[in-house]
Design a protein around this motif. Structure first.
Motif, PDB file in Angstrom:
ATOM      1  N   GLY A   1       0.956  -1.109   0.105  1.00  0.00           N
ATOM      2  CA  GLY A   1       0.130   0.095   0.217  1.00  0.00           C
ATOM      3  C   GLY A   1       0.703   1.320   0.170  1.00  0.00           C
ATOM      4  N   ASN A   2       2.051   1.090   0.518  1.00  0.00           N
ATOM      5  CA  ASN A   2       2.798   2.455   0.809  1.00  0.00           C
ATOM      6  C   ASN A   2       3.859   2.589  -0.393  1.00  0.00           C
ATOM      7  N   VAL A   3       3.669   1.608  -1.262  1.00  0.00           N
ATOM      8  CA  VAL A   3       5.002   1.678  -2.528  1.00  0.00           C
ATOM      9  C   VAL A   3       4.234   1.717  -3.730  1.00  0.00           C
ATOM     10  N   MET A   4       2.985   2.027  -4.029  1.00  0.00           N
ATOM     11  CA  MET A   4       2.327   1.697  -5.390  1.00  0.00           C
ATOM     12  C   MET A   4       2.917   2.894  -6.326  1.00  0.00           C
ATOM     13  N   GLU A   5       3.200   4.014  -5.966  1.00  0.00           N
ATOM     14  CA  GLU A   5       3.897   4.945  -6.837  1.00  0.00           C
ATOM     15  C   GLU A   5       5.273   5.004  -6.871  1.00  0.00           C
ATOM     16  N   LEU A   6       5.947   3.829  -6.247  1.00  0.00           N
ATOM     17  CA  LEU A   6       7.384   4.191  -6.473  1.00  0.00           C
ATOM     18  C   LEU A   6       7.705   2.979  -7.734  1.00  0.00           C
ATOM     19  N   ASN A   7       8.861   3.096  -8.181  1.00  0.00           N
ATOM     20  CA  ASN A   7       9.621   2.375  -9.052  1.00  0.00           C
ATOM     21  C   ASN A   7      10.100   1.070  -8.613  1.00  0.00           C
ATOM     22  N   PRO A   8       9.737  -0.298  -8.934  1.00  0.00           N
ATOM     23  CA  PRO A   8      10.187  -1.308  -8.294  1.00  0.00           C
ATOM     24  C   PRO A   8      11.914  -1.414  -8.201  1.00  0.00           C
ATOM     25  N   ASN A   9      12.341  -0.883  -9.099  1.00  0.00           N
ATOM     26  CA  ASN A   9      13.657  -1.013  -8.988  1.00  0.00           C
ATOM     27  C   ASN A   9      14.515  -0.079  -8.083  1.00  0.00           C
ATOM     28  N   ASP A  10      13.858   0.748  -7.383  1.00  0.00           N
ATOM     29  CA  ASP A  10      14.096   1.465  -6.445  1.00  0.00           C
ATOM     30  C   ASP A  10      13.955   0.736  -5.119  1.00  0.00           C
ATOM     31  N   LEU A  11      13.333  -0.199  -4.954  1.00  0.00           N
ATOM     32  CA  LEU A  11      12.999  -0.783  -3.599  1.00  0.00           C
ATOM     33  C   LEU A  11      13.960  -1.894  -3.117  1.00  0.00           C
ATOM     34  N   PRO A  12      13.918  -2.261  -1.972  1.00  0.00           N
ATOM     35  CA  PRO A  12      14.764  -3.196  -1.321  1.00  0.00           C
ATOM     36  C   PRO A  12      14.454  -4.623  -1.997  1.00  0.00           C
ATOM     37  N   PHE A  13      15.187  -5.467  -1.951  1.00  0.00           N
ATOM     38  CA  PHE A  13      14.950  -6.773  -2.491  1.00  0.00           C
ATOM     39  C   PHE A  13      13.896  -7.494  -1.818  1.00  0.00           C
ATOM     40  N   ALA A  14      13.759  -7.383  -0.555  1.00  0.00           N
ATOM     41  CA  ALA A  14      12.568  -8.149   0.071  1.00  0.00           C
ATOM     42  C   ALA A  14      11.447  -7.583  -0.521  1.00  0.00           C
ATOM     43  N   VAL A  15      11.187  -6.059  -0.595  1.00  0.00           N
ATOM     44  CA  VAL A  15       9.853  -5.631  -1.021  1.00  0.00           C
ATOM     45  C   VAL A  15       9.722  -5.720  -2.439  1.00  0.00           C
ATOM     46  N   LYS A  16      10.779  -5.824  -3.406  1.00  0.00           N
ATOM     47  CA  LYS A  16      10.615  -6.300  -4.519  1.00  0.00           C
ATOM     48  C   LYS A  16      10.009  -7.774  -4.825  1.00  0.00           C
ATOM     49  N   LYS A  17      10.185  -8.712  -3.932  1.00  0.00           N
ATOM     50  CA  LYS A  17       9.608  -9.965  -3.657  1.00  0.00           C
ATOM     51  C   LYS A  17       7.882  -9.782  -3.790  1.00  0.00           C
ATOM     52  N   PHE A  18       7.641  -8.897  -2.851  1.00  0.00           N
ATOM     53  CA  PHE A  18       6.493  -9.007  -2.764  1.00  0.00           C
ATOM     54  C   PHE A  18       5.675  -8.292  -3.918  1.00  0.00           C
ATOM     55  N   VAL A  19       6.371  -7.439  -4.641  1.00  0.00           N
ATOM     56  CA  VAL A  19       5.669  -6.776  -5.688  1.00  0.00           C
ATOM     57  C   VAL A  19       5.539  -7.928  -6.834  1.00  0.00           C
ATOM     58  N   ALA A  20       6.542  -8.842  -6.993  1.00  0.00           N
ATOM     59  CA  ALA A  20       6.313 -10.000  -7.765  1.00  0.00           C
ATOM     60  C   ALA A  20       5.126 -10.754  -7.349  1.00  0.00           C
ATOM     61  N   ILE A  21       5.237 -11.149  -6.125  1.00  0.00           N
ATOM     62  CA  ILE A  21       4.099 -11.706  -5.648  1.00  0.00           C
ATOM     63  C   ILE A  21       2.647 -11.163  -6.092  1.00  0.00           C
ATOM     64  N   GLY A  22       2.409  -9.879  -5.646  1.00  0.00           N
ATOM     65  CA  GLY A  22       1.431  -9.069  -5.861  1.00  0.00           C
ATOM     66  C   GLY A  22       0.822  -9.014  -7.331  1.00  0.00           C
ATOM     67  N   ALA A  23       1.883  -9.102  -8.337  1.00  0.00           N
ATOM     68  CA  ALA A  23       1.515  -9.054  -9.599  1.00  0.00           C
ATOM     69  C   ALA A  23       0.668 -10.190  -9.993  1.00  0.00           C
ATOM     70  N   ILE A  24       1.065 -11.385  -9.398  1.00  0.00           N
ATOM     71  CA  ILE A  24       0.637 -12.790  -9.807  1.00  0.00           C
ATOM     72  C   ILE A  24      -0.692 -12.991  -9.038  1.00  0.00           C
ATOM     73  N   LEU A  25      -0.797 -12.642  -7.921  1.00  0.00           N
ATOM     74  CA  LEU A  25      -2.116 -12.662  -7.373  1.00  0.00           C
ATOM     75  C   LEU A  25      -3.281 -11.723  -7.823  1.00  0.00           C
ATOM     76  N   VAL A  26      -2.815 -10.542  -8.774  1.00  0.00           N
ATOM     77  CA  VAL A  26      -4.089  -9.907  -9.604  1.00  0.00           C
ATOM     78  C   VAL A  26      -4.628 -10.871 -10.431  1.00  0.00           C
ATOM     79  N   GLY A  27      -4.026 -11.846 -10.967  1.00  0.00           N
ATOM     80  CA  GLY A  27      -4.688 -12.940 -11.758  1.00  0.00           C
ATOM     81  C   GLY A  27      -5.880 -13.681 -11.091  1.00  0.00           C
ATOM     82  N   ARG A  28      -5.692 -13.696  -9.734  1.00  0.00           N
ATOM     83  CA  ARG A  28      -6.578 -14.640  -9.011  1.00  0.00           C
ATOM     84  C   ARG A  28      -6.423 -16.088  -9.456  1.00  0.00           C
ATOM     85  N   CYS A  29      -5.080 -16.403  -9.398  1.00  0.00           N
ATOM     86  CA  CYS A  29      -4.861 -17.986  -9.765  1.00  0.00           C
ATOM     87  C   CYS A  29      -5.535 -18.887  -8.517  1.00  0.00           C
TER      88      CYS A  29
END
Length: 264
Positions: free
Chosen positions: A127-155
């Motif tokens: 919720g607090n990083v939606m406007e940020l560039n993923p490449n500027d985020l810590p590795f751990a946060v980027k992992k959750f960006v990748a997870i979030g992108a998959i979860l959008v599809g409601r697999c």
């Protein structure tokens, strides 16, 4: 409702046999950890589950339908795959755009798109990083960006490749909460990991692989208590299990709480 592998083998183009005659079924809503040393066949097996690889022989079915009859994109809508390294998956210029990509490509209406992006952002703690560039985020946060992108599809099934790698305590708690919520929604969680503590704490069933085959498949307590299996898979039992063994208690104990309950 399940992912099933029936007598599945996979041989890479160079002739390397990576998976050899594996039978495995993972039900919807189940938590399953697939463990084993590098080269055991774990990654190849799960990539066949979501269509990234096609079996050389045997059959993979997702909820009764053979993956041979579907494209990789079609299979991946049902079986999401989150890579170990988020840089292999993320390409958006901001987190919002990364999460919206699947929604826009799927042609959903604006209301559906916004609802699914919002849900994924909450589950992945973004919720607090939606406007940020993923490449500027810590590795751990980027992992959750990748997870979030998959979860959008409601697999209906989610594969997590080494999900705890690079996570601190906060990240592990967020991951645990997310897995709990997804399971409550009936989503199957499959992880391949070397983190035996994570498996012992959070998974009910373990599939151990060695020599490109499944050598054990069952309750986490039973598999981790089987010294022959752990030796063959070249895995170290969780510290709590070793402590329980040293104390002469039940070798199936996998946590301090379980050990405490065994002490008179």
């Amino acid at each position: 409702m399940a992912i099933s592998l029936s007598d599945v083998s996979y041989r890479y183009p160079d002739g390397t046999l990576a998976v050899d005659s594996v039978d495995l079924e993972i039900a919807a809503g189940e938590r399953v950890a697939i463990v084993g040393q590098n080269g055991a066949g774990k990654t190849t097996a799960v990539k066949m589950m979501n269509g990234l690889l096609r079996p050389t022989s045997g059959e993979v079915r997702v909820d009764g339908e053979s993956t041979a009859k579907r494209t990789t994109a079609q299979v991946s809508r049902d079986v999401g795959y989150v890579f170990q390294n988020p840089d292999d998956q993320i390409f958006g210029s901001d987190v919002q755009g990364e999460l919206e990509f699947v929604a826009k490509r799927s042609g959903w209406d604006e209301g559906t798109r916004d609802e699914r992006v919002r849900r994924a952002a909450v589950l992945a703690g973004l919720g607090n990083v939606m406007e940020l560039n993923p490449n500027d985020l810590p590795f751990a946060v980027k992992k959750f960006v990748a997870i979030g992108a998959i979860l959008v599809g409601r697999c209906r099934y989610l594969i997590l490749d080494e999900p705890t790698a690079g996570l601190d305590g906060r990240g592990r708690r967020l991951l645990t909460r997310m897995i709990d919520l997804l399971q409550q929604e009936g989503i199957g969680i499959i992880t391949i990991t070397h983190d035996m503590r994570f498996v012992a704490d959070r998974f009910e069933r373990v599939v151990a692989m060695a020599h490109r085959q499944v050598i054990a498949n069952g309750d986490v307590h039973d598999v981790f208590a089987d010294r022959a299996v752990m030796h063959e898979a070249r895995l170290r039992r969780p510290e709590a299990a070793l402590l329980s063994q040293d104390l002469g208690l039940d070798p199936r104990a996998l946590s301090i709480d379980e050990i405490a309950a065994l002490i008179p």
